[in-house]
Write a protein that holds these residues in place. Structure first.
Motif, short mmCIF file in Angstrom:
data_model
loop_
_atom_site.label_atom_id
_atom_site.label_comp_id
_atom_site.label_asym_id
_atom_site.label_seq_id
_atom_site.Cartn_x
_atom_site.Cartn_y
_atom_site.Cartn_z
N ASP A 1 14.80 -42.31 43.67
CA ASP A 1 14.59 -41.08 42.90
C ASP A 1 14.71 -39.82 43.75
O ASP A 1 14.65 -38.70 43.23
N LYS B 1 17.70 -44.11 39.48
CA LYS B 1 16.48 -44.45 38.76
C LYS B 1 16.12 -43.33 37.81
O LYS B 1 16.14 -42.16 38.18
N TYR B 2 15.79 -43.68 36.56
CA TYR B 2 15.31 -42.71 35.57
C TYR B 2 13.88 -43.08 35.22
O TYR B 2 13.60 -44.20 34.81
N GLU B 3 12.97 -42.11 35.40
CA GLU B 3 11.54 -42.42 35.34
C GLU B 3 10.82 -41.37 34.51
O GLU B 3 11.04 -40.16 34.68
#
Length: 605
Positions: free
Chosen positions: A502, A553-555
């Protein structure tokens, strides 16, 4: 490094652009091998709670070079003022605000777990790196790969006769370092061979490069002769990289007799390393300086590597070097210096206090330990000792500096408030994509056992630093080395590294004291902690088109909406607190990798 070496050298004083005192050499055809880590036998029995102390330290002679001073000319630069700041001892707790659309704030470590315990070496020389899926800790006596939940994937002694380094002659190994290239997703693992404890005329630098992002897969390995004349050995490495080179610096110490002020900087074409085709490399030998620390360069388009060292004339200057040129033909130049507000001492004394014992702990010396280039700024961190010229000094603390080396301009120079009752040492810094500053270090006080601490400043304009103890010491610590004046050893490093998944959260690792098991011999362990991204949005819309080699990454704290396209060869993590919604036009093409987690920012809440 097994033993800190007190090095203070004469500096050639002058203006920017004077004679360099740098010689360059070109070498060819280092010894090369390959290894597949998962095919090796792990030595998982090394992590024991009951250990004897008969191997408590390396049997190394302490090398000291006579300290020398020169007076500054009156034309020297006006020092930049240093600000002393305090840190909030009580860390902010994780908070979830009531409004449904409000962001979630994470300031304390959101994930933390055990790394490794002492096996035989003091100090541990804690090094660590973080990949897309895994974390990798290297110590003087062992290394360990874990997933990001703390589960062990692989563990081995550094000198296992059938282990990772054995094909290159794994004897008398020391001073490991590891980094991760977040742009091309490769692990870079180095270690030194044959110093004072082995056959120093055979001194060598061992380099391993992973062939993929998987640390358990294939690695290229090379052995680099540290000194062709075999009258010096290579010690105390520091590592940097950019798009063109892997750069490794270390001090050159005499095999016998008295020494001189020499440091050697190796520059390897990084594309050749990644391709496994290294046929030549450059080495720069610099006189009158030591410990020239190269930057970890977080800019995929940056062609130069900046390096920083102490300028020991009056102990209040930092000197800049630059490696530039083409990837196959680099040059190294001395570029200038900055002068800071007050002098500091060299250190290398047992001054760190601890609860339960009158024995003080060695807090290292003043060499620059950590350098980062990001967003056009050069950041550095080191331990300093105050007051100057006093031996032993009253206390140690951390000095953090940000500067523009090209114009020799200081942006910030900060010391953290300390005194003879509370001290910091062994910093390592990270800077994330928001400009947050995260510093890992050790802390020593009379009211606590030696502990692992992280100091965080969010880039929110407040300028506030928040301190968190992410692993408290568990007992007082005494474990003297075998030097001529025995030292109660600690350090020599800690770890802080941005998570490449990220580019925002930061993993820190450090040493802490563990309960003694035999007599009065102190024991140490190591601990990991994840400092989460600070602000996490409740929802994220993934609309990107990802290509081969992308790792993203998507958070979110609540929902991730998947609307993008994942191409073949792309690797994606979708992490939400409540649910993940995949809806048209979302598409995952054959050969891609998509993983989903219902955890949200910072792991399970």
């Amino acid at each position: 490094m097994k033993y800190l070496i007190s090095l203070l050298f004469i500096i050639n004083i002058g203006l920017h652009g004077v004679a360099q005192n740098i010689t360059s050499q070109r070498y060819v055809a280092p010894l090369k091998t390959t290894v597949v880590m998962r095919n090796l036998k792990p030595s998982n029995t090394i992590n024991q709670d009951t250990l004897t102390t008969k191997y408590k330290s390396f049997n190394e002679e302490e090398f000291e070079i006579e300290a020398k001073k020169k007076n500054k000319p009156k034309s020297f630069k006006t020092p930049f003022p240093v600000t002393t700041v305090s840190t909030n001892i009580n860390a902010l707790q994780n908070q979830k605000l009531n409004a449904p659309d409000a962001p979630v704030i994470f300031e304390s470590p959101c994930v933390d777990f055990h790394g490794l315990n002492q096996f035989y070496a003091i100090p541990p020389d804690v090094g660590g790196a973080v990949g897309f899926d895994d974390i990798f800790m290297v110590l003087n006596d062992s290394f360990k790969i874990q997933d990001k939940y703390g589960d062990s994937l692989y563990q081995q002694r550094e000198q296992d006769p059938n282990g990772f380094w054995s094909a290159l002659g794994a004897t008398n190994l020391f001073d490991p370092k590891i980094i991760y290239d977040p742009y091309r997703h490769r692990w870079i693992f180095i270690i030194l061979k044959d110093g004072a404890t082995g056959t120093p005329q055979n001194s060598a630098l061992l380099i391993s490069i992973s062939q993929t992002p998987d640390p358990l897969g294939n690695w290229f390995q090379w052995q680099i002769d540290a000194d062709a004349e075999n009258d010096q050995w290579f010690d105390y490495p520091s590592v940097g990289f950019n798009r063109n080179w892997l750069v490794i610096n270390g001090n050159m110490l005499p095999v016998s007799g008295s020494g001189s002020a020499i440091t050697r900087t190796f520059a390897f074409n990084i594309d050749n390393l990644y391709a496994g085709s290294l046929s030549a490399y450059s080495a720069f030998t610099t006189t009158d300086y030591s410990n020239i620390c190269p930057a970890l360069t977080y800019d995929p388009n940056m062609n130069d590597i900046w390096c920083v060292t102490n300028d020991d004339i009056d102990d209040n200057d930092l000197r800049f070097f630059k490696i530039s040129g083409s990837a196959s033909n680099p040059s190294m130049t001395e570029e200038g210096y900055i002068s800071l507000g007050s002098d500091w001492g060299l250190g290398n004394r047992d001054i760190g206090p601890q609860q339960g014992s009158s024995a003080r702990i060695n807090t290292g010396d003043h060499r620059v330990l950590s350098v980062i280039w990001r967003n056009g700024i050069l950041y550095s961190a080191q331990t300093i000792f105050l007051p100057d010229e006093q031996d032993p000094p009253d206390y140690s603390t951390i000095q953090f500096v940000s500067a523009d080396p090209g114009t020799e301009t200081v942006h910030e120079a900060i010391n953290f408030a300390a005194n003879n009752n509370s001290m910091y040492a062994f910093p390592c810094l990270a800077v994330n994509n928001k400009g947050d500053i995260i510093i890992s270090c050790s802390k020593f006080t009379f009211s606590s056992f030696p502990s692992a601490v992280v100091i965080v400043r969010r880039n929110d304009g407040s300028g506030s630093f928040v301190q968190t103890t992410f692993k408290s010491g568990e007992d007082w610590y005494i474990n003297y080395d075998n030097s001529s004046t025995p030292r109660n050893r600690w350090g020599d490093y800690t770890t802080a590294m941005v998570d490449p998944s990220d580019d925002n959260s930061v993993w820190v690792a450090s040493e802490y004291s563990r309960p003694k098991t035999v007599g009065n011999a102190g024991q140490w362990g190591t601990w990991w902690a994840k400092i989460c991204s600070g602000i996490c949005m409740p929802t994220v819309n993934f609309t990107d088109i990802l290509n081969n080699g992308d790792m993203v990454k998507y958070e979110a704290s609540d929902i991730v909406f998947g609307l993008g396209v994942v191409g073949a060869g792309a690797d994606v993590k979708l992490d939400a607190g409540n649910k993940i919604v995949l809806q048209p036009p979302f598409r995952a093409n054959q050969g891609s990798r998509v993983r989903t987690y219902i955890e949200g920012c910072g792991g399970p809440q």
